[in-house]
Design a protein around this motif. Structure first.
Motif, short mmCIF file in Angstrom:
data_model
loop_
_atom_site.label_atom_id
_atom_site.label_comp_id
_atom_site.label_asym_id
_atom_site.label_seq_id
_atom_site.Cartn_x
_atom_site.Cartn_y
_atom_site.Cartn_z
N ALA A 191 0.84 -1.21 0.00
CA ALA A 191 0.00 0.00 0.00
C ALA A 191 0.87 1.25 0.00
O ALA A 191 0.57 2.23 -0.70
CB ALA A 191 -0.92 -0.01 1.22
N THR A 283 -2.86 6.21 5.25
CA THR A 283 -2.88 5.13 4.25
C THR A 283 -2.87 3.80 4.97
O THR A 283 -2.12 3.61 5.94
CB THR A 283 -1.65 5.22 3.32
OG1 THR A 283 -1.72 6.42 2.55
CG2 THR A 283 -1.60 4.04 2.36
N THR A 284 -3.70 2.87 4.52
CA THR A 284 -3.74 1.53 5.11
C THR A 284 -3.63 0.47 4.03
O THR A 284 -3.84 0.74 2.85
CB THR A 284 -5.04 1.29 5.90
OG1 THR A 284 -6.13 1.10 4.98
CG2 THR A 284 -5.36 2.47 6.82
N GLU A 286 -5.63 -2.09 3.82
CA GLU A 286 -6.90 -2.83 3.86
C GLU A 286 -7.35 -3.27 2.46
O GLU A 286 -7.26 -2.51 1.50
CB GLU A 286 -7.98 -1.96 4.50
CG GLU A 286 -7.74 -1.69 5.97
CD GLU A 286 -8.63 -0.59 6.50
OE1 GLU A 286 -9.49 -0.89 7.35
OE2 GLU A 286 -8.48 0.57 6.06
N GLN A 294 -11.93 -5.77 7.89
CA GLN A 294 -11.90 -5.12 6.58
C GLN A 294 -13.17 -5.36 5.78
O GLN A 294 -13.16 -5.33 4.55
CB GLN A 294 -10.65 -5.59 5.81
CG GLN A 294 -9.37 -5.16 6.49
CD GLN A 294 -8.12 -5.69 5.81
OE1 GLN A 294 -8.13 -6.01 4.64
NE2 GLN A 294 -7.03 -5.79 6.55
N ARG A 312 -6.74 3.83 0.54
CA ARG A 312 -6.73 2.36 0.58
C ARG A 312 -6.42 1.83 -0.83
O ARG A 312 -7.31 1.36 -1.53
CB ARG A 312 -8.06 1.81 1.07
CG ARG A 312 -8.40 2.16 2.52
CD ARG A 312 -9.71 1.51 2.94
NE ARG A 312 -9.97 1.64 4.35
CZ ARG A 312 -10.74 2.60 4.88
NH1 ARG A 312 -11.30 3.51 4.09
NH2 ARG A 312 -10.94 2.64 6.19
N VAL A 315 -7.78 -1.80 -1.81
CA VAL A 315 -9.14 -2.14 -1.39
C VAL A 315 -9.84 -3.11 -2.34
O VAL A 315 -10.61 -3.96 -1.91
CB VAL A 315 -9.98 -0.86 -1.18
CG1 VAL A 315 -10.32 -0.20 -2.51
CG2 VAL A 315 -11.23 -1.15 -0.37
#
Length: 400
Positions: A191, A283-284, A286, A294, A312, A315
């Protein structure tokens, strides 16, 4: 005659209009940073291209560095000559002689409309010249072994024979900063990498819970931060002591909501760190539906505690695609080291997959986390990583 330049071509930068100069200057700074071992290297940024003057240097290590710089669509080893037909013919022939193969194609692009010979006519002139002076070569316009590209620009003409793909995207630092929540797993460094590709400068934050998490788990995250520096320069890592917060959550909150509450507290702490660092987003790593925290409902409930935009980039990605990228950027082998982070050691047996905001607020209301959050923020340790640092991964390997 030999290759004396590296010609860098832009992607999206060419579409930036009035802001183009800012993006080009940012890219030029990033190229200089990546090539800091060559402090006297001449790097010139033009409106439609950038070039590096090799000045007799070995191009291979410079080429390797350029492959990891965001904002470069493609680049080539090039011969630079004045806009003169005879000089162009001479350089094109020499470029062909430096390559291996049996068939070639000429592709001429004339962005300088003041040059008197049109592109198609120049293709024919150069093709005939090469055929007359290289008996072992023939023309193949569909699948040539070598494509000689001639770019007639305003400042000069560049002759290339190989087109090397770049990383694309935008220059890191051209679109702001984001704070990456980095767990130590496979997803979060990917990510971070994809966020940097959109021109974002990242800092990272990691929550560790000694003695439940080991020094090796923290070392893993530090090694991931170090690895990401080759794509975006320095990475500042914020290490948050999270033991007391986690213990309080799983002591005073319902077990199946513990993961949701923990994630909410991580965002609240991250927001405070971001405010201190003048960062405007989080920012993740996920990926929708990958784990209990999630799901769409979980993201909706966890997001409630922050007004910061959350990036994300993974995602909608499959896990296999994420793993492929992690291997490409050389974070995969670090991420799979068998040391658990704080997100895995306190996982409840049956975490709530569809938590409701009203329920979580009801469970959190009797618990005052204010002092715990302040203490965690105050106790945060910050470590800076740069591409010039010695590899901490090799240091880890020596301990095994």
């Amino acid at each position: 005659m030999k290759y004396d330049h590296i010609l860098i071509r832009y992607g999206e930068l060419a579409l930036k209009g009035k802001n183009q100069k800012f993006f080009i200057n940012t890219l030029r700074s990033n190229v200089q940073r990546a090539l800091k071992d060559y402090p006297d290297l001449s790097i010139k940024g033009k409106r439609d291209h950038m070039y590096i003057l090799l000045d007799g240097r070995d191009p291979d290590p410079i080429v390797d560095k350029c492959k990891d710089i965001f904002g470069i669509q493609s680049f080539s080893l090039a011969m630079k000559v004045v806009n003169d037909e005879e000089k162009i013919k001479e350089a094109a022939l020499e470029a062909l002689r430096l390559e291996n193969g049996q068939t070639f194609k000429i592709t001429c692009k004339r962005s300088n409309k003041d040059f008197p010979v049109r592109s198609q006519e120049m293709n024919q002139i150069l093709g005939g010249h090469l055929l007359r002076n290289s008996e072992e070569w023939t023309v193949n316009v569909r699948e040539p072994d070598v494509e000689i590209r001639v770019e007639i620009r305003h400042d000069a003409t560049y002759i290339t024979a190989r087109n090397i793909p770049g990383k694309g995207g935008l220059p890191v630092g051209s679109t702001g900063k984001s704070l990456l929540l980095m767990s130590g797993g496979i997803d979060s460094p990917v990510a971070g990498y994809l966020t940097m590709k959109r021109g974002v400068k990242i800092e990272a934050i990691h929550f560790h819970s000694p003695p439940f998490t080991s020094e090796r788990a923290k070392q893993k995250v530090e090694d991931l931060a170090q690895t990401l520096t080759k794509f975006g320069g320095e990475v500042k890592l914020h290490l948050v002591p999270f033991t007391e917060v986690q213990q309080k959550i799983f002591k005073e909150a319902p077990e199946n909501y513990g993961m949701t509450i923990m994630r909410r507290l991580m965002l609240r702490i991250s927001e405070q760190i971001a405010q201190k660092e003048e960062i405007l987003s989080l920012t993740t790593g996920e990926s929708l539906g990958q784990v209990a925290s999630q799901t769409m409902e979980s993201m909706h409930t966890i997001n409630e505690v922050t007004n910061y935009p959350i990036i994300r980039p993974l995602v909608a990605m499959d896990k296999s695609d994420i793993i492929d990228i992690s291997k490409e950027i050389e974070t995969y082998e670090i991420s799979i080291r068998p040391y658990e982070d704080c997100c895995t050691i306190f996982v409840p047996k049956q975490p709530k997959t569809r938590p409701k905001r009203e329920k979580v607020n009801q469970f959190e209301a009797p618990i005052d986390f204010t002092d715990d959050i302040a203490k965690a923020v105050e106790g945060t340790e910050t470590v800076m990583f740069s591409p010039s640092n010695p590899s901490q991964e090799s240091e880890f390997d020596e301990l095994l």
